[in-house]
Scaffold this motif. Structure first.
Motif, mmCIF file in Angstrom:
data_model
loop_
_atom_site.group_PDB
_atom_site.id
_atom_site.type_symbol
_atom_site.label_atom_id
_atom_site.label_comp_id
_atom_site.label_asym_id
_atom_site.label_seq_id
_atom_site.Cartn_x
_atom_site.Cartn_y
_atom_site.Cartn_z
ATOM 1 N N ALA A 1 51.633 6.873 73.721
ATOM 2 C CA ALA A 1 52.624 7.918 73.984
ATOM 3 C C ALA A 1 52.202 9.216 73.298
ATOM 4 C CB ALA A 1 53.994 7.486 73.483
ATOM 5 N N LEU A 2 52.344 10.288 74.009
ATOM 6 C CA LEU A 2 51.928 11.579 73.475
ATOM 7 C C LEU A 2 53.137 12.477 73.217
ATOM 8 C CD1 LEU A 2 48.891 12.364 75.816
ATOM 9 C CD2 LEU A 2 48.852 11.288 73.571
ATOM 10 N N ASN A 3 52.929 13.429 72.311
ATOM 11 C CA ASN A 3 53.922 14.492 72.134
ATOM 12 C C ASN A 3 53.658 15.548 73.202
ATOM 13 O OD1 ASN A 3 54.902 13.395 69.609
ATOM 14 N ND2 ASN A 3 52.968 14.131 68.724
ATOM 15 N N GLU A 4 54.706 16.186 73.662
ATOM 16 C CA GLU A 4 54.525 17.213 74.678
ATOM 17 C C GLU A 4 55.220 18.500 74.245
ATOM 18 O OE1 GLU A 4 56.115 15.701 78.312
ATOM 19 O OE2 GLU A 4 54.657 14.064 78.435
ATOM 20 N N VAL A 5 54.556 19.619 74.491
ATOM 21 C CA VAL A 5 55.201 20.919 74.272
ATOM 22 C C VAL A 5 55.311 21.601 75.613
ATOM 23 C CG1 VAL A 5 55.217 23.015 72.893
ATOM 24 C CG2 VAL A 5 53.757 21.123 72.242
ATOM 25 N N SER A 6 56.430 22.239 75.856
ATOM 26 C CA SER A 6 56.615 22.975 77.089
ATOM 27 C C SER A 6 56.994 24.414 76.725
ATOM 28 C CB SER A 6 57.722 22.307 77.890
ATOM 29 O OG SER A 6 57.981 23.052 79.043
ATOM 30 N N VAL A 7 56.220 25.371 77.189
ATOM 31 C CA VAL A 7 56.463 26.779 76.855
ATOM 32 C C VAL A 7 56.856 27.524 78.127
ATOM 33 C CG1 VAL A 7 55.490 28.841 75.774
ATOM 34 C CG2 VAL A 7 54.610 26.588 75.158
ATOM 35 N N PRO A 8 58.075 28.029 78.207
ATOM 36 C CA PRO A 8 58.486 28.724 79.426
ATOM 37 C C PRO A 8 57.799 30.079 79.553
ATOM 38 C CG PRO A 8 60.213 28.865 77.790
ATOM 39 C CD PRO A 8 59.151 27.991 77.210
ATOM 40 N N PHE A 9 57.938 30.700 80.695
ATOM 41 C CA PHE A 9 57.378 32.026 80.891
ATOM 42 C C PHE A 9 58.007 32.990 79.895
ATOM 43 C CE2 PHE A 9 56.757 30.073 85.108
ATOM 44 C CZ PHE A 9 55.378 30.133 85.117
ATOM 45 N N GLY A 10 57.210 33.892 79.417
ATOM 46 C CA GLY A 10 57.718 34.891 78.477
ATOM 47 C C GLY A 10 57.646 34.454 77.023
ATOM 48 N N LYS A 11 57.111 33.243 76.733
ATOM 49 C CA LYS A 11 57.036 32.768 75.346
ATOM 50 C C LYS A 11 55.624 32.302 75.018
ATOM 51 C CE LYS A 11 61.316 33.515 74.670
ATOM 52 N NZ LYS A 11 62.464 32.722 74.999
ATOM 53 N N LYS A 12 55.362 32.135 73.718
ATOM 54 C CA LYS A 12 54.077 31.600 73.260
ATOM 55 C C LYS A 12 54.337 30.599 72.138
ATOM 56 C CE LYS A 12 52.019 35.424 72.097
ATOM 57 N NZ LYS A 12 51.007 36.269 71.466
ATOM 58 N N THR A 13 53.379 29.723 71.905
ATOM 59 C CA THR A 13 53.507 28.747 70.819
ATOM 60 C C THR A 13 52.119 28.465 70.238
ATOM 61 O OG1 THR A 13 55.416 27.690 71.841
ATOM 62 C CG2 THR A 13 54.208 26.377 70.285
ATOM 63 N N THR A 14 52.056 28.227 68.942
ATOM 64 C CA THR A 14 50.795 27.800 68.358
ATOM 65 C C THR A 14 50.948 26.407 67.762
ATOM 66 O OG1 THR A 14 51.343 28.861 66.272
ATOM 67 C CG2 THR A 14 50.013 30.125 67.804
ATOM 68 N N LEU A 15 49.869 25.647 67.756
ATOM 69 C CA LEU A 15 49.891 24.300 67.197
ATOM 70 C C LEU A 15 48.671 24.071 66.316
ATOM 71 C CD1 LEU A 15 50.328 23.742 70.640
ATOM 72 C CD2 LEU A 15 51.177 21.674 69.615
ATOM 73 N N ILE A 16 48.848 23.195 65.334
ATOM 74 C CA ILE A 16 47.698 22.641 64.625
ATOM 75 C C ILE A 16 47.745 21.137 64.827
ATOM 76 C CG2 ILE A 16 46.505 22.370 62.433
ATOM 77 C CD1 ILE A 16 47.784 24.927 61.482
ATOM 78 N N LEU A 17 46.710 20.597 65.428
ATOM 79 C CA LEU A 17 46.698 19.168 65.729
ATOM 80 C C LEU A 17 46.265 18.358 64.512
ATOM 81 C CD1 LEU A 17 45.120 19.357 69.302
ATOM 82 C CD2 LEU A 17 47.526 19.425 68.637
ATOM 83 N N ALA A 18 46.335 17.034 64.669
ATOM 84 C CA ALA A 18 46.061 16.131 63.539
ATOM 85 C C ALA A 18 44.664 16.328 62.947
ATOM 86 C CB ALA A 18 46.251 14.690 63.994
ATOM 87 N N ASP A 19 43.706 16.720 63.784
ATOM 88 C CA ASP A 19 42.343 16.889 63.286
ATOM 89 C C ASP A 19 42.090 18.295 62.767
ATOM 90 O OD1 ASP A 19 42.556 18.178 65.655
ATOM 91 O OD2 ASP A 19 40.530 17.679 66.339
ATOM 92 N N GLY A 20 43.129 19.136 62.766
ATOM 93 C CA GLY A 20 42.975 20.502 62.301
ATOM 94 C C GLY A 20 42.664 21.494 63.411
ATOM 95 N N THR A 21 42.497 21.009 64.617
ATOM 96 C CA THR A 21 42.236 21.905 65.745
ATOM 97 C C THR A 21 43.456 22.808 65.971
ATOM 98 O OG1 THR A 21 40.729 20.381 66.825
ATOM 99 C CG2 THR A 21 41.862 21.954 68.246
ATOM 100 N N LYS A 22 43.158 24.095 66.160
ATOM 101 C CA LYS A 22 44.235 25.063 66.380
ATOM 102 C C LYS A 22 44.374 25.362 67.866
ATOM 103 C CE LYS A 22 43.341 28.643 63.772
ATOM 104 N NZ LYS A 22 43.082 29.618 62.737
ATOM 105 N N VAL A 23 45.598 25.440 68.335
ATOM 106 C CA VAL A 23 45.839 25.679 69.755
ATOM 107 C C VAL A 23 46.878 26.775 69.927
ATOM 108 C CG1 VAL A 23 46.498 24.637 71.958
ATOM 109 C CG2 VAL A 23 45.478 23.204 70.179
ATOM 110 N N TRP A 24 46.534 27.809 70.717
ATOM 111 C CA TRP A 24 47.515 28.824 71.087
ATOM 112 C C TRP A 24 47.924 28.551 72.533
ATOM 113 C CZ3 TRP A 24 43.831 29.791 67.508
ATOM 114 C CH2 TRP A 24 44.129 30.633 66.431
ATOM 115 N N LEU A 25 49.189 28.305 72.753
ATOM 116 C CA LEU A 25 49.651 28.032 74.120
ATOM 117 C C LEU A 25 50.256 29.289 74.721
ATOM 118 C CD1 LEU A 25 51.547 24.616 74.204
ATOM 119 C CD2 LEU A 25 49.478 25.243 75.450
ATOM 120 N N ASN A 26 49.776 29.669 75.880
ATOM 121 C CA ASN A 26 50.313 30.867 76.523
ATOM 122 C C ASN A 26 51.557 30.536 77.345
ATOM 123 O OD1 ASN A 26 50.499 33.533 77.163
ATOM 124 N ND2 ASN A 26 48.499 33.673 78.176
ATOM 125 N N ALA A 27 52.204 31.589 77.834
ATOM 126 C CA ALA A 27 53.441 31.442 78.592
ATOM 127 C C ALA A 27 53.254 30.547 79.808
ATOM 128 C CB ALA A 27 53.919 32.813 79.026
#
Lengths: 195, 407
Positions: free
Chosen positions: B188-214
């Motif tokens: 089972a995975l975690n899921e992030v959902s970013v609607p239009f007009g928003k942004k989100t950043t994540l740091i994963l378990a291995d330290g990988t950085k992720v910027w999620l666009n709208a």
């Protein structure tokens, strides 16, 4: 004023929009303040960048403020002086001249430059010359920016009393000069007021 | 009747009065000034004299050129970003400090349904993370089933590796332990959902950085177990992947997989586009068509891109000298060079969650444009700038912007 306090706290808490807001609200002001002190535009931009880098680096430890512009101006002025001194040392001049911001007023920008006006302008310029660097600077804070003595003494790092004294001496010498040139100046002022 | 405030004041006293100085500086119209004089009629002479002195110090305030303003801001903004990450990282995951290598990939999605079979593996986003056009805020659905609303415009999610927990916006830690009485689902995975007009950043378990666009969805595990580090994307994201040769990092979209060979990357896969684009800025990646019948593989070098066209299922490699422009969105800028106006409008639609309406002939009439837009401003500000550059007229209505070419 309350807004400034709020934005400042948001910035300290790492809110990204706050630094962008502070930058956009003050960049023009800081740049043109710098321009009154030195003509080297790249140098001014470098110092501004340095100012913001330092703010970002030390944001956790910054104090409170309800006047962001004043806060920025204080450290910007200090940095400008320090960097100008460093620059002067590099260019090899041995004299330890104390650098003070030399505020240059650009009265001419406000007046249409006709032959007639330029004579009047000369008189105003002359009046400004009656003031020394420090006096010009203090009057810039007092009249142009409308700061009070507490704020002025913070910026110039002098005591409250010295700030008052600086202002009152500057006004006295201005008034004296103007009294001597009263007739011509009345004409100029009419023109200025009309605008 | 109001008392005259400055009754009996001499010129010196007026000049000393901070309120008076501010009044003089802030009075813009003659009417306002006359009114002020009328209400202080007995000190009128001195007020006029004092004002003349103050006005001598009036200065001309100009504006710094937009170009220099932008360039300086870019530096400050990047500095601010790297600095705020530095503050977060040592406390949460010391491993991140070694996350030196960066890979950037952009993959634009296709019209094929996400849950398509790919090499025998399937990933289907849960119903609850469906792209709801009306959903206000980004949200996180944990593998244990709980759903968390992320209220900030730019929220930040950090996976706390050995704690079965997730840190949201630096302040709330959310436990991600299986609900009692339910079987543990290891995949089972975690899921992030970013609607239009928003942004989100994540740091994963291995330290990988992720910027999620709208307008994006992203699925990731609580920790990376197994041969590969596999995550799933629909939409656009920029990745800075932590190097680990023994456990390759793979981003899967519905048409292509991107295997990271030790780099940073940005990946974008929108279902509404009919092509996938992978742009590499640093390091190396391998792009692979994951359809069963086709299995084209491409390796990319920095400043190259791989484009997958969903119409003819073709995967093409080409040069991308402006690769780093593609990630300007992570700093809230959108930078483009020689772009078709329609492409620019598509991006803005996602970012601001608005719709553009235009004549179908606009595309052929519009010439390629270059420039940069500050996406931190309102859509009105952005449109004002864009209309000048692209020579278009626009009209903003409730939920649409009507675009017309200027004659």
């Amino acid at each position: 004023m309350k807004d400034d306090q709020y934005i400042w706290e948001e910035f300290k808490n790492g809110e990204e929009y706050a630094i962008s807001y502070i930058y956009n609200q003050n960049i023009d002001f800081l740049f043109f303040y710098g321009k009154r002190i030195t003509k080297d535009e790249d140098f001014i931009l470098d110092v501004i960048q340095d100012l913001f880098y330092e703010l970002i680096r030390t944001k956790k430890n910054l104090g409170k403020t309800d006047n962001i512009r004043l806060y920025l101006l204080k450290s910007f002025r200090r940095k400008l002086i320090r960097e100008l001194q460093r620059k002067q040392k590099q260019t090899g001049s041995n004299e330890e001249i104390e650098i003070q911001p030399d505020i240059v007023f650009s009265v001419e920008e406000d007046i249409i430059s006709t032959e007639e006006n330029s004579k009047r302008l000369e008189i105003i310029r002359q009046g400004m010359k009656e003031l020394n660097q420090k006096q010009r600077e203090v009057l810039y804070y007092k009249f142009t920016l409308g700061f009070d003595y507490v704020q002025i003494s913070e910026i110039m790092q002098v005591t409250n009393d010295s700030a008052r004294q600086l202002v009152s001496r500057a006004i006295t010498s201005l008034k004296k000069y103007f009294a001597e040139n009263n007739f011509i100046l009345m004409l100029i002022f009419k023109k200025l007021v009309k605008k | 009747m109001e008392n005259e405030k400055y009754i009996g004041y001499g010129v010196d006293e007026l000049l000393e009065d901070q309120e008076f100085v501010i009044k003089v500086n802030n009075t813009r119209t003659n009417e306002e000034w006359d009114q002020f004089l009328q209400s202080n009629i007995s000190a009128k002479e001195n007020i006029i004299r004092a004002r003349k002195i103050i006005q001598l110090f009036k200065t001309y305030e100009g504006k710094l050129s937009e170009d220099r303003k932008f360039n300086l801001w870019k530096n400050i903004s990047i500095y601010n970003k790297t600095n705020s990450w530095k503050i977060t990282l040592p406390h949460i995951n010391p491993f991140l400090k070694i996350a030196a290598s960066i890979l950037i990939v952009i993959a634009l999605g296709s019209t094929v349904y996400w849950g398509l079979n790919r090499n025998g593996e399937t990933y289907e986003f849960s119903e609850s993370t469906g792209m709801d056009q009306n959903s206000e805020n980004p949200f996180l659905r944990l593998s244990n089933g709980s759903k968390i609303n992320l209220t900030d415009k730019n929220s930040e999610i950090v996976v706390l590796k050995n704690q079965d927990a997730i840190l949201v916006n630096k302040d709330s830690v959310i436990a991600n332990t299986p609900v009692k009485g339910q079987d543990i689902n290891p995949v089972a995975l975690n899921e992030v959902s970013v609607p239009f007009g928003k942004k989100t950043t994540l740091i994963l378990a291995d330290g990988t950085k992720v910027w999620l666009n709208a307008g994006s969805r992203f699925a990731f595990p609580q920790s990376f177990i197994g041969k590969n580090r596999e995550v799933f994307l629909e939409g656009e994201a920029y990745f800075e992947v932590t190097k680990n040769k023994n456990q390759p990092f793979i981003v899967s979209t519905n048409n292509i997989d991107v295997e990271v060979l030790g780099t940073k990357f940005n990946l974008s896969a929108y279902q509404t586009d009919n092509f996938c684009e992978t742009v590499l800025l640093e390091g190396a990646v391998r792009v692979q068509d994951n359809g069963k019948l086709f299995n084209a593989k491409l390796e990319l070098k920095p400043n190259q891109k791989a484009t997958f066209y969903s119409d003819n299922k073709e995967l093409v490699r080409s040069e991308a000298p402006d690769a780093n422009m593609q990630i300007s969105w992570i700093n809230g800028w959108y930078q483009f060079s020689n772009q078709n106006l329609i492409t620019v409008l598509d991006k803005l639609e996602r970012y601001y969650n608005i719709r553009f309406v235009h004549d179908p002939t606009l595309e052929s009439k519009a010439f390629p444009i270059s420039g940069k837009l500050d996406l931190k401003g309102s859509i009105n500000e952005v449109m004002a700038v864009l209309s000048k550059v692209a020579k278009i007229n626009y009209q903003i209505t409730d939920n649409e912007i009507i675009i017309k070419k200027q004659d």
